[in-house]
Every structure is written in structure tokens, then in C-alpha cells.
Design a protein around this motif. Sequence first.
Motif, PDB file in Angstrom:
ATOM      1  N   TYR A 191      13.098  -1.573  -5.788  1.00 36.30           N
ATOM      2  CA  TYR A 191      12.618  -2.786  -5.021  1.00 36.30           C
ATOM      3  C   TYR A 191      11.438  -1.918  -4.712  1.00 36.30           C
ATOM      4  N   VAL A 192      11.597  -1.537  -3.366  1.00 35.90           N
ATOM      5  CA  VAL A 192      10.952  -0.825  -2.502  1.00 35.90           C
ATOM      6  C   VAL A 192      10.200   0.062  -3.671  1.00 35.90           C
ATOM      7  N   HIS A 193      10.817   1.008  -4.750  1.00 36.63           N
ATOM      8  CA  HIS A 193      10.385   2.190  -5.449  1.00 36.63           C
ATOM      9  C   HIS A 193       9.110   1.671  -6.004  1.00 36.63           C
ATOM     10  N   SER A 194       9.492   0.485  -6.771  1.00 40.65           N
ATOM     11  CA  SER A 194       8.243  -0.222  -7.753  1.00 40.65           C
ATOM     12  C   SER A 194       7.202  -1.116  -7.028  1.00 40.65           C
ATOM     13  N   GLY A 195       7.234  -0.117  -6.230  1.00 44.74           N
ATOM     14  CA  GLY A 195       6.132  -0.923  -5.208  1.00 44.74           C
ATOM     15  C   GLY A 195       6.239  -2.123  -4.409  1.00 44.74           C
ATOM     16  N   GLY A 196       7.691  -2.776  -3.721  1.00 46.97           N
ATOM     17  CA  GLY A 196       7.992  -3.478  -3.401  1.00 46.97           C
ATOM     18  C   GLY A 196       8.016  -3.121  -1.585  1.00 46.97           C
ATOM     19  N   LYS A 197       7.878  -3.937  -0.727  1.00 54.21           N
ATOM     20  CA  LYS A 197       7.659  -3.430   0.392  1.00 54.21           C
ATOM     21  C   LYS A 197       8.928  -3.884   1.834  1.00 54.21           C
ATOM     22  N   GLN A 232      25.324   8.951   8.241  1.00 50.87           N
ATOM     23  CA  GLN A 232      23.982   8.699   7.541  1.00 50.87           C
ATOM     24  C   GLN A 232      24.069   7.390   6.955  1.00 50.87           C
ATOM     25  N   ARG A 233      22.820   6.990   6.157  1.00 54.23           N
ATOM     26  CA  ARG A 233      22.268   5.502   5.740  1.00 54.23           C
ATOM     27  C   ARG A 233      21.778   5.770   4.032  1.00 54.23           C
ATOM     28  N   GLU A 234      21.811   4.795   3.988  1.00 55.20           N
ATOM     29  CA  GLU A 234      22.095   4.350   1.899  1.00 55.20           C
ATOM     30  C   GLU A 234      20.090   4.641   2.075  1.00 55.20           C
ATOM     31  N   LEU A 235      19.630   3.918   2.375  1.00 53.17           N
ATOM     32  CA  LEU A 235      18.323   4.025   2.179  1.00 53.17           C
ATOM     33  C   LEU A 235      17.446   5.010   2.219  1.00 53.17           C
ATOM     34  N   LYS A 236      17.705   6.513   3.064  1.00 52.19           N
ATOM     35  CA  LYS A 236      16.744   6.494   3.769  1.00 52.19           C
ATOM     36  C   LYS A 236      14.959   7.068   3.369  1.00 52.19           C
ATOM     37  N   PHE A 237      14.409   5.396   3.932  1.00 51.08           N
ATOM     38  CA  PHE A 237      13.120   4.831   3.540  1.00 51.08           C
ATOM     39  C   PHE A 237      12.631   6.154   4.759  1.00 51.08           C
ATOM     40  N   PHE A 238      13.140   6.804   5.729  1.00 48.00           N
ATOM     41  CA  PHE A 238      12.661   7.528   5.742  1.00 48.00           C
ATOM     42  C   PHE A 238      13.856   8.666   5.878  1.00 48.00           C
ATOM     43  N   GLN A 239      12.505   9.892   6.232  1.00 47.52           N
ATOM     44  CA  GLN A 239      13.985  11.181   5.453  1.00 47.52           C
ATOM     45  C   GLN A 239      14.456  11.749   7.007  1.00 47.52           C
ATOM     46  N   GLN A 268       5.966   6.258   2.684  1.00 44.48           N
ATOM     47  CA  GLN A 268       5.349   5.766   1.283  1.00 44.48           C
ATOM     48  C   GLN A 268       6.283   6.237   0.891  1.00 44.48           C
ATOM     49  N   VAL A 269       7.187   5.522  -0.220  1.00 52.04           N
ATOM     50  CA  VAL A 269       8.614   4.915  -1.163  1.00 52.04           C
ATOM     51  C   VAL A 269       8.196   4.853  -2.499  1.00 52.04           C
ATOM     52  N   GLY A 270       8.167   6.615  -3.172  1.00 50.25           N
ATOM     53  CA  GLY A 270       7.634   5.943  -5.061  1.00 50.25           C
ATOM     54  C   GLY A 270       6.128   4.892  -4.422  1.00 50.25           C
ATOM     55  N   GLN A 271       6.258   3.517  -5.765  1.00 50.30           N
ATOM     56  CA  GLN A 271       4.842   3.294  -5.444  1.00 50.30           C
ATOM     57  C   GLN A 271       5.237   2.048  -3.992  1.00 50.30           C
ATOM     58  N   GLY A 272       5.789   1.746  -3.614  1.00 51.55           N
ATOM     59  CA  GLY A 272       5.849   1.073  -2.173  1.00 51.55           C
ATOM     60  C   GLY A 272       5.795   1.942  -0.929  1.00 51.55           C
ATOM     61  N   LEU A 273       6.543   0.768  -0.002  1.00 50.03           N
ATOM     62  CA  LEU A 273       5.888   1.176   1.734  1.00 50.03           C
ATOM     63  C   LEU A 273       7.150   1.028   2.401  1.00 50.03           C
ATOM     64  N   ALA A 274       7.597   1.604   3.818  1.00 49.61           N
ATOM     65  CA  ALA A 274       8.454   1.061   4.141  1.00 49.61           C
ATOM     66  C   ALA A 274       7.880   1.171   5.048  1.00 49.61           C
ATOM     67  N   VAL A 275       8.391  -0.168   6.430  1.00 46.50           N
ATOM     68  CA  VAL A 275       7.227   0.299   7.968  1.00 46.50           C
ATOM     69  C   VAL A 275       8.951  -0.192   8.568  1.00 46.50           C
ATOM     70  N   TRP A 306      15.282 -11.818  -6.914  1.00 43.99           N
ATOM     71  CA  TRP A 306      14.494 -11.931  -6.018  1.00 43.99           C
ATOM     72  C   TRP A 306      13.251 -10.726  -6.154  1.00 43.99           C
ATOM     73  N   GLU A 307      13.237  -9.322  -7.025  1.00 43.65           N
ATOM     74  CA  GLU A 307      13.167  -8.574  -6.554  1.00 43.65           C
ATOM     75  C   GLU A 307      11.192  -9.087  -6.936  1.00 43.65           C
ATOM     76  N   GLU A 308      11.256  -9.610  -8.467  1.00 47.57           N
ATOM     77  CA  GLU A 308       9.467  -9.954  -8.631  1.00 47.57           C
ATOM     78  C   GLU A 308       8.642 -10.801  -7.995  1.00 47.57           C
ATOM     79  N   SER A 309       9.423 -11.614  -7.417  1.00 47.33           N
ATOM     80  CA  SER A 309       8.968 -12.973  -6.400  1.00 47.33           C
ATOM     81  C   SER A 309       8.995 -12.924  -5.067  1.00 47.33           C
ATOM     82  N   THR A 310       8.951 -11.205  -4.755  1.00 42.51           N
ATOM     83  CA  THR A 310       9.003 -11.074  -2.893  1.00 42.51           C
ATOM     84  C   THR A 310       7.554  -9.915  -3.155  1.00 42.51           C
ATOM     85  N   SER A 311       6.913 -10.639  -1.770  1.00 38.67           N
ATOM     86  CA  SER A 311       6.281  -9.090  -1.327  1.00 38.67           C
ATOM     87  C   SER A 311       6.656  -8.625  -0.373  1.00 38.67           C
TER      88      SER A 311
END
Length: 698
Positions: free
Chosen positions: A78-84, A112-119, A207-214, A46-51
Motif C-alpha cells: 500500500y505504501v510503496h504504491s503511493g499510500g501514507k 528486527q521489524r518487517e515494515l522497515k520504512f525507516f532503514q 520516502q517509500v517507493g511512491q508513498g510516504l511514512a511519517v 482497504w487500500e484503494e479507498s484509504t488516504s
Amino acid sequence: MNILVYSGDGTSRTSLIHTVNSLRSLVGQHYDVMKIDAQGLLTEPWEESTSLLVMPGGRDLPYTRDLNGPANDKIRKYVHSGGKFFGICAGAYFGSDRISFQPGTPLEVLGQRELKFFQGECRGTVYPGFEYESEGGARAVRIQFNRDIFAQDRLGFDVATVYFNGGGYFVNAEQVPGTEILAWYENESGQIDAHVTGAKAAMIACQVGQGLAVLTGAHPEYDATHLDPGNPEYGPQPNVVTRLLEKESERRIWLRSVLIKMGLKVSQLESAIGRSSSTIIPPGAIQGVPTISPLYLASIEPSLTTELTRTLSGLTNDEGQIQEQNDTFQLVSSPQHPIPIHTPTTIETEGGDEEEKVTKNIVICPTAPPPSTLTPEFNMSVFFQHLQLVRQRIDHPFNNNFNFGNSLMYGHVVTSTQTMLDRNFELCQQLPDGFVCNATIQVSGRGRGRNSWISPPGCLQFSMVLRHPVRTTHASAVFVQYLVALAAVESVCSLPGYEDLPLRLKWPNDIYAEAPLEHPSQTQAAMTKDCQQYVPRMVKIGGVLVNSNFSGSEFLLVIGCGVNATNPNPTTSINHLIRYHNKVTGKNLAVFSQETLLANILVKFEELHKLFLGGNGRGFAQMEDMYYKRWLHSDAIVTLTTMVPHKRVRIKGVTLDYGLLRTVAVDDQGRDIVGEEYRLQPDGNSFDMLKGLISLKA
């Protein structure tokens, strides 16, 4: 592109419905908003076709149980590579480094949680009284925006009132690197951690690599017009819902701004700035989704309209309505007659979504196509004129027996051309062979698998009825999808001067194009690291869907096709390719209109279909060379994932009996293994069928 909303175990059904409906209302003209479960996140490409990937409200623990490990690894990459990523309430807890939920109570969840988008820590609930599966803890809370971030949007306000039920806040978010605070909870008595000075972060962007988590602890996606103010759990009047309704306009505008900040394209939204704060949007009103328009029915000859009108009238009840399995149609005898206004009704679908149903008006045009003032985006007279002109250019004995497109039903805004024909079987049976339904805007278009065809401005989209004989062993109905896609490409590339336009076919039913390189920097970016050889970027610009039913001795097929035709930049469309080709070659090739392209495709498809059925029983063999000239897959190597261990194979072509993919195994050096051949079929994947996901034919 897709927006995926997680629908696995733990998801709140109410939050899921509000999330999907709000996203479809605000971005549905540009993206396909789809649900996906844990298995889909883990196994589908799903990654390449998902905004955007959305984790809605619900329960965090089932999320961790089902997604920890490989699925979360895919989400992080997915998020590190530029996904949202958009995490709402439970999704925000899930996207943080650690969670502290109701400590010291029977509802306590810590860890603890695995994704850790918010540190950092997401701690809740911010307000007391939360209960699972209840509105008893629901509140209408005031959210203060970060003026520095939203200043350019000129919202006209900096506070919104949104639904809240169990969400957390982001502890010391202002001190966490890579984190921006988008909004705070307004300070109120009764909040958690009363000793903390300053407002608590309610929504953050990481900011997560090249991507973004809100991530948000509150629920900006909840549409108050779809909540029940009479539910006693919301409290006495003025209760939670009535307070939300007072500020519903601001909530919509703010959510729209948040989506824009995430890099999404949004639908036009009528500004609510300056309205009275007491304005209440009527229940069911969705801003950004256009109203269904009348359908205009006309034919290339008035006699065909007369005959078709007689047939349709035989299906009506006393009110002049055709009541079908999926839709109800009202016949209107001419454009001069008043068009009835029907009250929409809302039903709940099997998937838990809410769907609005409204009776559709079919306006009969008995003597001539409607004037262009009634159909300004598609001139039916121009279409019929061009249809005749293209037919006259065909040098073939049967050019006087062409029927496809002779009768046409057009609507500016429709639900889905495919659904109106395919899911109303009794009506479809009575329509003539080659009957076409087309539209400018589809609000719920259908595509292969779970996909929908989203109709951005300029997309040519149509569905057609085709009767295909069952007892033609040399001409299997499975090839019809290949013929339609081939016709869409050949209707352009077979014209003098247009031969070099980079339109391509992707098996089994997609239309691709080589994306133009508008700037020299793009050429450099498209070079491979090893040999600096230009590698063209291919983008999907169209697709084909064929639904079939038995009707006597024939298949009753409904063929759906959508092609980016006249879309403006930056969307890659056929006209975009032509303009770029003119720019780099100095030619002056004419661009297409919706009318001329549709006529070209229909004539080319009818020509190919007649050859397919005739041709001395040679079937698709007559089109093989033409097909392979246009397709993307010659000698491509893919992985057969249904075998253990996985098998690498080289694509050789399609079989002439049932249109299966013909392949041969390759060794580690990529050399063919003689005698080890496989016939493959699509696996029903909804995202990218040839990304290593094909199935061995049973």
C-alpha cells in the motif's frame, strides 16, 4: 476516502482515543476516520479507498504478533504504491528496521521489524521512567521543528511542547537515504545516549517507493484539554498537563502542518499565532468541528406544519423537550422566539470513543419557511416552489397525490440526519410519510457497514421516512435502496439535454461517475498498456443507506442519501460533470442548486416507488431496463471468495424476488458455464464490496 487507525491488540486505549479525535477535528470534513483491526487489514480491500493508515501508541510486540506476514505485506505494498503511513510511538518502533527498547531492563525488547520504512534503528525510551499502563513516565517535551521543511507554513514558532511517554529516537537518521528529519527533541539532561552529540531525531519522513511514512517518537496527537491535570501520576504542579496546556495552540497548528506535509486536506483552523502563551483552550473544545445549529421545520402548506406541531407537542415533557433514546430535542415555537443555549455533555460510547451530546433545537416555522437569512445555505422556500413545479411536470394520474418532501427539517450543521431519525424510534413513528431531514454539514454521518458519509462542502445529504407495506410479495423492501440510487441518477439524466452525463449505479447502493479528463495528459495516462484503449476512471460521488423497523403492518424505513452535488473542483460532483460536459460539447446546460436537486430526486423517487408498489404486481421488473442502463456491472467478472477454491462468475443482473446478484460461473477463458448459476448477496464489507468480495447466499 478513509483514514484508518489501527485498533488491534496492543493499542493503547488512550492513544487510540486521542488519535481518532485529533484526526476527526483536523481532517474530519474531508475523510472518514475509521478504526480497523488486524483481521480487517488482512482480509478487507482497504487500500484503494484509504488516504492514510495510522499505527497509534501502545505495545509493539502485539503488533508484530498479529500483523507479521501477509498483513504487513499488504501495508508495505500500500505504501510503496503511493499510500501514507503514520506511526506514533509504538507505531514508530513498528515501522522501523529494528528496535532497541529499554535494553538491559525487565522491559527489554530488541529485534528486527518487517515494515522497515525507516532503514535504521528506533531506540528508546528517550527519557527514563516509562511504565506500562501508567502516566508515571509521561513528560511534556519540547520538539524543535526543521525550519527548512516547515518554512512555507509560517508557523510563527519553531518549538512545540507535546506529550511523551516511552517513545524512541531515530538513530543517525540524517545518514539514512530517503529520510528527512521533521523535528528533533531539544537537548536536555537525562536523555538516553548522553554521549551522542547533537539533537536526537524525534519525527522523520521516509520516502517509500511512491508513498510516504511519517514516524514520531513523541505524541503530537495528544490533546491536553482532554487530560486530567489532577491525576497525581502527572506529578506536582506545574505538572505535565499544565505545561502542555500552555502550548496547546502550537501543538494543534504543528500537527495540522504535519498532516498537510503528508498530502492530506485539512479543515480550516483558527490561527492561534500571537495569542498569549498562557491561553488554555476549554476542555472539550475541538477546533475544526463546527457547532451544531438549530433545526428549522416547515412544510409546503402551513396546515401540514400545524398538524405536525400538534403531534410533536404531544411527545414533549414539561420543559417542552422530546427526550428520545439517542437525542433530546427542544421545541421552539417560531423563528422569532429566542433559541435556547444548551450545555453539551460528553459520554463514552461502546467503542471507547468520546461523543459530545447536546440538546437539539427544533424551530417551528408555522406560517412560512424561515427567511434565507436564517438558512443561507439552503433556501426552504425555493425548495418547496421547485417541488411543486417538478410535480406538475409529471404526466401521471397520481401526480396530485405526491407527499415526499411536503414537510422538511433543515439544519446547517447537524450530527447526522440518519441518526436523528433512525435512532429516535418513538419520534420517527410520529413523523409523516415522506418527511425529510437535510443538512449542509454532518459531523458524524452514517453509511453502510462501518463507514460514515463525510460531508464536504457542496454535498447534498438527506434522510427520509418511508412507510413500506410488509405484505407486498412483488415489492420487497430490499429494492428501496435500488430505487433511491436510481432516482438520484434519473432525476438528472432523464432531463432533456442531460442524457449523456456519465452517472452510474454500483450494486447495491452506490452512485458513481466517470471522472472528467481535464487535461490531455490524463487521457494518455488512462490508456491501457496493451491496446491503448481509453478506460474511464470511475469515482464514487454518492451512496444510499436504508435502515428498517417493523411498525404494525408496514416497514418504517429511514432512507439516507448523500450525493456530491455542487462541490467545487477537484471533487467530482454533478455540477462538475455538467460544466465539463458544457465545455466539451458547447452546450449551456444549467447547473443544479441543492434545493432543485433535492426536489428532483424526491419527485423521481416517489414516482418510481408508486410504480413499484402498483404496476399490476410487476414490481421491480418495470424498472429493470432503466436500472441496467445505468449500472456498472453488465457482464463483469468477479471472484466468489466464500467458496474453496474461489469461483469466478459473470454478473448477469439482479433477481426480481429479493434483489440478489444473479451470476453464472465462467471457465478459464471467461466463457459461461451453462447451468452453473449463483445468487449472491453483499458480504457486509466496509470498503469496496465488488472487489472480489461477494458471498454465496446461504
